[in-house]
Write an enzyme that holds these catalytic residues in place. Sequence first.
Site, short mmCIF file in Angstrom:
data_model
loop_
_atom_site.label_atom_id
_atom_site.label_comp_id
_atom_site.label_asym_id
_atom_site.label_seq_id
_atom_site.Cartn_x
_atom_site.Cartn_y
_atom_site.Cartn_z
N TYR A 114 0.56 -1.07 -0.15
CA TYR A 114 -0.03 -0.14 -0.01
C TYR A 114 1.01 1.23 -0.10
CZ TYR A 114 -4.01 2.88 1.63
OH TYR A 114 -5.01 3.54 1.68
N ARG A 138 11.13 -17.52 11.53
CA ARG A 138 10.42 -16.38 12.25
C ARG A 138 9.29 -17.23 12.86
NH1 ARG A 138 13.48 -12.08 11.69
NH2 ARG A 138 14.16 -11.69 9.58
#
Lengths: 304, 304, 304, 304
Positions: free
Chosen positions: B121, B226
Amino acid sequence: MSLTPEQLAEIDAQRATTTPTLRATSAGMEGRLYTAHPVLDHGLVRVIDYMGDDAAICQAARVSYGKGTKAVSDDRGLIRYLMRHWHSTPFEMCEVKFHVKLPVFVARQWIRHRTANVNEYSARYSILDREFYIPAPDQLAAQSVVNNQGRGQVLEGAEAARVLDLLREDAMRAYDHYEDMLTPDEDAGKLGLARELARMNLPANIYTQWYWKIDLHNLFHFLRLRADVHAQYEIRVYAQTMCDIVKDWVPQAYEAFEDYRLGAVSVSSKAKEVLKRRLAGEAVTQETSGMSKGEWREFVEEWG
Amino acid sequence: MSLTPEQLAEIDAQRATTTPTLRATSAGMEGRLYTAHPVLDHGLVRVIDYMGDDAAICQAARVSYGKGTKAVSDDRGLIRYLMRHWHSTPFEMCEVKFHVKLPVFVARQWIRHRTANVNEYSARYSILDREFYIPAPDQLAAQSVVNNQGRGQVLEGAEAARVLDLLREDAMRAYDHYEDMLTPDEDAGKLGLARELARMNLPANIYTQWYWKIDLHNLFHFLRLRADVHAQYEIRVYAQTMCDIVKDWVPQAYEAFEDYRLGAVSVSSKAKEVLKRRLAGEAVTQETSGMSKGEWREFVEEWG
Amino acid sequence: MSLTPEQLAEIDAQRATTTPTLRATSAGMEGRLYTAHPVLDHGLVRVIDYMGDDAAICQAARVSYGKGTKAVSDDRGLIRYLMRHWHSTPFEMCEVKFHVKLPVFVARQWIRHRTANVNEYSARYSILDREFYIPAPDQLAAQSVVNNQGRGQVLEGAEAARVLDLLREDAMRAYDHYEDMLTPDEDAGKLGLARELARMNLPANIYTQWYWKIDLHNLFHFLRLRADVHAQYEIRVYAQTMCDIVKDWVPQAYEAFEDYRLGAVSVSSKAKEVLKRRLAGEAVTQETSGMSKGEWREFVEEWG
Amino acid sequence: MSLTPEQLAEIDAQRATTTPTLRATSAGMEGRLYTAHPVLDHGLVRVIDYMGDDAAICQAARVSYGKGTKAVSDDRGLIRYLMRHWHSTPFEMCEVKFHVKLPVFVARQWIRHRTANVNEYSARYSILDREFYIPAPDQLAAQSVVNNQGRGQVLEGAEAARVLDLLREDAMRAYDHYEDMLTPDEDAGKLGLARELARMNLPANIYTQWYWKIDLHNLFHFLRLRADVHAQYEIRVYAQTMCDIVKDWVPQAYEAFEDYRLGAVSVSSKAKEVLKRRLAGEAVTQETSGMSKGEWREFVEEWG
């Protein structure tokens, strides 16, 4: 292309059953799935899977919660804008997976495009089939006399016949010896050479196969270079087959690709200057252009 | 997570209609598609699209014409073999596309994994929403006293309250000023600062969003690092959410991943030597191990 | 740019001693090594290391045993040919490593170029310095009224003053609170927030630093996009600084880059058609061009 | 390896002259530069250029202004820590460029490592030399009876002699025909086949050459897979030669690589459980291990 009845049956089975999905679907691509598109004498291109459609490009560009599309015409304009301004990431949001059968010397050019996923049939693990690329007579070309890496006129008569004989005979003999070296014979105390060694006897026109997966942005880059008239014929026919497929898959993106990449031309700052002088009515020659002879020749080929 | 009614309606619309497809389909993944899985206070993970399933991994490994699968049990064995022997290319043949909403400081860690496609975005083009990550009280941790890049005990009482106040107030004020700078006011002769400049006032706990697309091999690599206990909590919760999703998508591959990667441990040549001596009944100490104190401490944590 | 005396001394020490090497060496680049080139108010670009020179590009293109160079003029022609015909691999054979100090919002744009190696200063591990980018008055621009992601006229008077005040005050306050949250106080029973959490309070104009290593082909791609007039000013000034450096490093390759990339323009198949009609004396309008209004406007900007 | 006098003279010329540089220099690597290290019967590995040394890894990890090194012993500890904890980016900050001459079937395996830069000698543009890999007698192995992609016992007597004869004769004949097809003969009205076509007749044991450039992290990944005992002998010897070179270049990083990668072993969660039970004195069998027969066999090979 010579598929076995078993292979054809497997392809038919894949095309026989649909499953409902919530994913974006391209009708044009569903029509292409699994079918073997023939290329060269024994090669093929098959679409195994795909992700996304024209709308998915826009959806990603807008990072939207829903389909990201208002009207088909809006999408077309957005896609053209993205392509024109070199926004690559939305096109990376579509992905396609091909099954390709191709001669080894074509595979060696192809693999230089690194931004793709490849799983090749292993000649360490398996035995290759007896299938070799032999050029059609109209592709049996002489070395170009102007381009160090191109083709000139087509060979004819005795020379053409002899080349085809040599290619065929050497391929057959190499494959005979490959099989011979591989095959154990207990009675004769023959062990059989390891497959990873025997394969070294096979020439570069033998066919290999792979699964090749790539995103649309990188596929367009591949197609721009390999569907180009300067690419070697034997890879260009694969690129052209894929162009037809992509056109059915994402028609709006393909249209933009044709206009802004495939049919486009890069104009250097010197060439831009010359074009502007010409548009202003000036007659420019190589001497007054600031270009070298080679550049000028390429410029004139393009612009007259 | 606070979706607007419009966003929820868009998601419902996406989940409402199925289309028949010839492609490989994963029932577990169809159940996940488009739904917003909440993460942290305002974050989310949504699956937007996927390509392939467990069988597709085997199909690629076999470079087959058909589905490439004989029996589900054969596929499981092959997948485990491929994972155990670090064959990465068949896992690259599956692909997934996520929509993720996440704090900027998490996005900055995430993006270091380069083998993926990202469409974020744009705060040059659009105005960001007033949404900031504020840690839950049990995640408000002090600096670790043993690990330079880790957390220690949880803050309490006045200190915790003050930290939360500072984070909240600074975020709100920064956003107020962002809006103020952006907004033109014709009457007052105020033009409004460019969005590409105004965004520089926003702190790193503001939420951003992106579309993120990656192949299964590289996703496993991301998840191994992660979802690990040493990863920062705020990215780990995203990884764990994605682990649950992948388990539904490709259950056999995920099982192999858990056994051979996530739950596996790398034993150095020195540590291997020590383990062998121990298995032979010897009592080894740090002094006789050949390891440094740091290595020995990590070794004992793992093996006792 | 405000380097500490220690930092300046370290740079001086690096520039003080040469070592003999058998490697290809670029005199222009040796003059640049280690020196801090200032960018923006506190940023910098430093060359830390480089590999190759103009001759190395030709040597790789020729896969030669020796230097691969006959005469400097031959090299220039070959380099221009390679650039003109999109041969990228010889340019990949040169590599450069930069130390860059830059605002976080610039770093976030920069990192989208994935084909590079990056090692960023870790705010999980270390404490960031109190240094923020505050635009110079002539860069304090309003939102463009024609371009959704661009700048318009420069802010003036009270509005400009207020924006600068807000940016400065918010940055200072955010940093004060960052330090406050981080700092333990044993007497007050204050533990100090973990660094990996405290950093979330810092705005996007804080400076970070990284080591960034990239090959020449991919660097040219970066520079073409980021030294372009449409790139955001704050990243463009870094790109321009690097252009000056590259010009000293590989002058022949840079000259070709300027002509065939930086100063070049891509002409779509539609635009090519229009230019040819114009060259033939026809007056073409948007209506008869086949282009949309947006495309036509961009075309006229370029070609008049 | 058979270098021409011209090639040897070019190498000598490259090694004859040093230039002063401000860059990091590795004495061990300077000793290796340009020299042809022989591999197989006609292959070679040459270092053409390098960037960085052990200290450069630490300098990048610290994002420092100066050399980033306090004491050599500190660097060693940091490098071991980085390697142990899978910090890959500091190792990416070193780069090396090789000139490699290798059989085509080895090149085809090698190129599957995509994170590298490659410039291969073009058989479209140039004529390949008459040089083929013929295995030494002790490498002429039978197909393994336990491993589908491995070698078993060495061939002997008549079988070995026949294999060597076939390989040699087929290679010579294929090259004779390659030359014949290529060569124009004006008097006979023979044009000569294009080089891009004639090359398809050449078998996979012909030698090719390339320039190959890669960062240290990805080189270590390549070496871990290709210097491994399960890699095919013909690529393993190249990997081993490069291991020796890397050891001279970055001795501390190489030592860490040997301990934590090359000599390390990955222990699955199931295997870890079994090892812990064994360390606690339990006798575990395949049946009670939870492992398949294949896994158990591999486990016992490693751990007894």
